[in-house]
Scaffold this motif. Structure first.
Motif, short mmCIF file in Angstrom:
data_model
loop_
_atom_site.label_atom_id
_atom_site.label_comp_id
_atom_site.label_asym_id
_atom_site.label_seq_id
_atom_site.Cartn_x
_atom_site.Cartn_y
_atom_site.Cartn_z
N TYR A 168 0.85 -1.18 0.00
CA TYR A 168 0.00 0.00 0.00
C TYR A 168 0.89 1.24 0.00
O TYR A 168 1.20 1.81 1.05
N SER A 169 1.30 1.63 -1.22
CA SER A 169 2.25 2.73 -1.37
C SER A 169 1.85 3.59 -2.57
O SER A 169 0.99 3.21 -3.39
N TRP A 170 2.50 4.75 -2.66
CA TRP A 170 2.24 5.67 -3.79
C TRP A 170 2.64 5.03 -5.11
O TRP A 170 1.98 5.22 -6.14
N ASP A 171 3.72 4.26 -5.10
CA ASP A 171 4.17 3.59 -6.33
C ASP A 171 3.12 2.60 -6.83
O ASP A 171 2.88 2.48 -8.04
N THR A 172 2.49 1.88 -5.90
CA THR A 172 1.45 0.93 -6.29
C THR A 172 0.26 1.68 -6.90
O THR A 172 -0.31 1.25 -7.91
N PHE A 173 -0.10 2.81 -6.28
CA PHE A 173 -1.22 3.59 -6.82
C PHE A 173 -0.91 4.09 -8.23
O PHE A 173 -1.78 4.05 -9.11
N PRO A 223 -3.77 4.08 -13.95
CA PRO A 223 -4.22 4.11 -15.36
C PRO A 223 -5.24 3.01 -15.67
O PRO A 223 -6.21 3.24 -16.41
N TYR A 224 -5.02 1.82 -15.12
CA TYR A 224 -5.97 0.73 -15.35
C TYR A 224 -7.30 1.01 -14.65
O TYR A 224 -8.38 0.73 -15.19
N ALA A 225 -7.21 1.58 -13.43
CA ALA A 225 -8.43 1.92 -12.69
C ALA A 225 -9.25 2.97 -13.44
O ALA A 225 -10.48 2.88 -13.52
N LEU A 226 -8.57 3.96 -14.01
CA LEU A 226 -9.27 4.99 -14.77
C LEU A 226 -9.90 4.39 -16.03
O LEU A 226 -11.02 4.76 -16.41
N GLY A 227 -9.19 3.45 -16.65
CA GLY A 227 -9.75 2.75 -17.81
C GLY A 227 -11.01 1.99 -17.45
O GLY A 227 -12.02 2.03 -18.18
N ILE A 228 -10.98 1.27 -16.31
CA ILE A 228 -12.16 0.55 -15.83
C ILE A 228 -13.32 1.52 -15.62
O ILE A 228 -14.46 1.26 -16.04
N ALA A 229 -13.03 2.66 -14.99
CA ALA A 229 -14.07 3.64 -14.67
C ALA A 229 -14.71 4.21 -15.94
O ALA A 229 -15.94 4.26 -16.06
N LEU A 230 -13.88 4.63 -16.88
CA LEU A 230 -14.40 5.29 -18.09
C LEU A 230 -15.14 4.30 -19.00
O LEU A 230 -16.25 4.59 -19.47
N VAL A 231 -14.51 3.15 -19.24
CA VAL A 231 -15.15 2.15 -20.11
C VAL A 231 -16.45 1.65 -19.48
O VAL A 231 -17.48 1.54 -20.15
N GLY A 232 -16.39 1.37 -18.18
CA GLY A 232 -17.58 0.87 -17.49
C GLY A 232 -18.72 1.87 -17.50
O GLY A 232 -19.87 1.52 -17.76
N LEU A 233 -18.41 3.15 -17.23
CA LEU A 233 -19.46 4.16 -17.22
C LEU A 233 -20.05 4.37 -18.60
O LEU A 233 -21.27 4.49 -18.77
#
Length: 486
Positions: A215-220, A225-235
């Motif tokens: 649980y670190s900034w590097d992990t985030f 980018p993948y999380a944003l892709g999930i959000a945009l494509v899903g919405l």
């Protein structure tokens, strides 16, 4: 008493409940092979996709804004997370799903649902037609290099689905088709591909937990980018599907609630170890075409899915893929907007509308991504609209011995104002020039820059220019930017 009856949910009616229950069962059966396939596409165990479909459906039944819409693990989200799962493993994928859900909640609060106003009808038609094509193409792998008996079984399933409603509507025809084809193959010991051949079904319930990651900034930064892709494509897929169901059922839904509801569903799914998802247009069409209209069918689709794969896995495993392929081919044909491709319709429609529809279909089919196709369709529509509006600006000149008056009509913006400068007679006009914009509107800095260029050219020849007739909005923009853009 009257108030209590009025407030009673529609699904408490026995007639409505029967439709909702049976439709949810059909959807659950159709979800199983899809969820397994999308798990394989994402590079994870089938249980990850199956559990994601369960938690997405059950959660969105409470949080979603569009009743009767089905959300589960989808191919679009699988394509987004596949590289992350391959390079960094399942735990990073789950973390991306949770963060993607949080992004969706934030985007919902920011009003992303209002952007649906900018999706033209031609893009919606292209979305629907492309979706129908993708549903059909997804069935082709189950129809090649298979025993010859698959073909008559698929044809029989289609015959039941099309013919049974003409005799009775008591039971959903797709469910009857699945039961009949399964009984025939089991009783006759017919060797054809089954649901069990698609992957191992889970034998235990999903458990709540946190992804095992640093649980670190590097992990985030890695998963963002993948999380944003999930959000945009899903919405995008969910909102487009909700709008489609609105049109089919002639009802209204809350797109903002659907947006944050999808986010909550993905967060819950992530904590239960699922791969995330969004609205599933194919299964939603099955649900709606079967007559389902309430949240009960969505909830039961998830519940039945879990029961089928955990408690009745051996029974579900023997269902022939031919039966499910028949159901999805029918859904594909029913989803396609055949009216939009009739010769008469194509002759009447403006060429720009047809171009937008074809572009949307082509991009979706080429990329197998509905979100990319919709974005491409909207961009093509914007370009064609700007091109069409740009040619609606006219300039009329009337000149006397001492003064020339140019009357400009139309909308001045970046596409139309570029040609404006060349429509003035700088050398031949008298010493005073009036540019009358009473019938025009100045929309952007490009238009102000064009007016500055006109003024500069006349001034260089020792002539004066007066701009008149600006409305209040145009005046404010012109006063703020005039002389400041060069």
């Amino acid at each position: 008493m009257t108030f209590l009856l009025a407030a009673r949910p529609a699904w408490l009616s026995p007639r409505v409940a029967r439709v909702e229950v049976l439709s949810g069962l059909v959807v659950a059966l159709a979800l199983i092979p899809e969820a397994i396939s999308f798990s394989i596409l994402a590079g994870v165990d089938p249980r990850v996709g199956l559990f994601a479909s369960f938690t997405m459906a059950v959660t969105i039944a409470f949080t979603g804004g569009r009743p009767a819409m089905i959300s589960a693990a989808t191919g679009a989200v699988a394509l987004v997370v596949a590289p992350l799962a391959k390079e960094h493993g399942l735990d990073h994928l789950i973390a991306a799903v949770i963060v993607g859900g949080l992004f969706q909640v934030v985007l919902a609060a920011a009003g992303v649902a209002r952007l649906m106003r900018f999706v033209p009808r031609s893009v919606m038609v292209g979305f629907v037609n492309a979706l129908a094509i993708l549903i059909f193409l997804a069935q082709l792998p189950h129809l090649v290099h298979v025993p010859w008996l698959v073909y008559p079984l698929t044809a029989l399933a289609l015959l039941i689905i099309v013919g049974l409603p003409r005799l009775t509507g008591a039971v959903p025809a797709p469910l009857v088709a699945i039961v009949v084809i399964t009984v025939l193959t089991v009783a006759g010991a017919v060797a054809v591909p089954t649901v069990g051949d698609q992957g191992e079904l889970p034998s235990s319930l999903p458990t709540l937990g946190l992804p095992d990651i640093p649980y670190s900034w590097d992990t985030f930064r890695l998963i963002a980018p993948y999380a944003l892709g999930i959000a945009l494509v899903g919405l995008m897929e969910s909102l487009m599907t909700a709008k489609l169901v609105d049109d089919i059922t002639d009802t209204h839904s809350s797109k903002t609630r659907e947006s944050w509801g999808q986010g909550v569903a993905n967060i819950v799914t992530g904590f239960f170890g699922g791969m995330g998802g969004c609205a599933m247009i194919g299964q939603t069409m099955i649900n709606v075409r079967n007559g389902a209209r309430t949240r009960l069918s969505t909830f039961l689709a998830g519940v039945f899915l879990l029961i089928l794969v955990v408690a009745l896995g051996d029974v579900v495993g023997v269902i022939p893929m031919a039966a499910l392929v028949g159901v999805m081919i029918f859904v594909s044909a029913a989803t396609f907007d055949w009216h939009s491709v009739r010769p008469g319709t194509l002759r009447r429609m403006p060429k720009s509308e047809t171009t937008v529809m074809v572009a949307t279909v082509a991009v979706v089919v080429a990329t197998h991504n509905l979100a990319i196709g919709v974005v491409a369709g909207v961009l093509v529509a914007m370009v064609l609209f700007a091109r069409r509006v740009a040619h609606l600006v006219t300039v009329d000149r009337s000149a006397g011995p001492d003064e020339a008056v140019y009357r400009v009509r139309g909308e001045l913006f970046f596409a139309s104002s570029n040609d404006l400068v060349g429509q003035f007679d700088y050398a031949g006009d008298p010493a005073r020039v009036v540019v009358d914009l009473s019938d025009a509107h100045v929309w952007d800095a490009s238009s102000v820059a064009a007016l500055d260029a006109i003024t500069t050219r006349y001034t260089a020849r020792g002539k004066s220019v007066r701009i008149t007739g600006l409305n209040q909005v145009s005046t404010d923009l012109h006063d703020r930017l005039a002389g400041q853009l060069s």
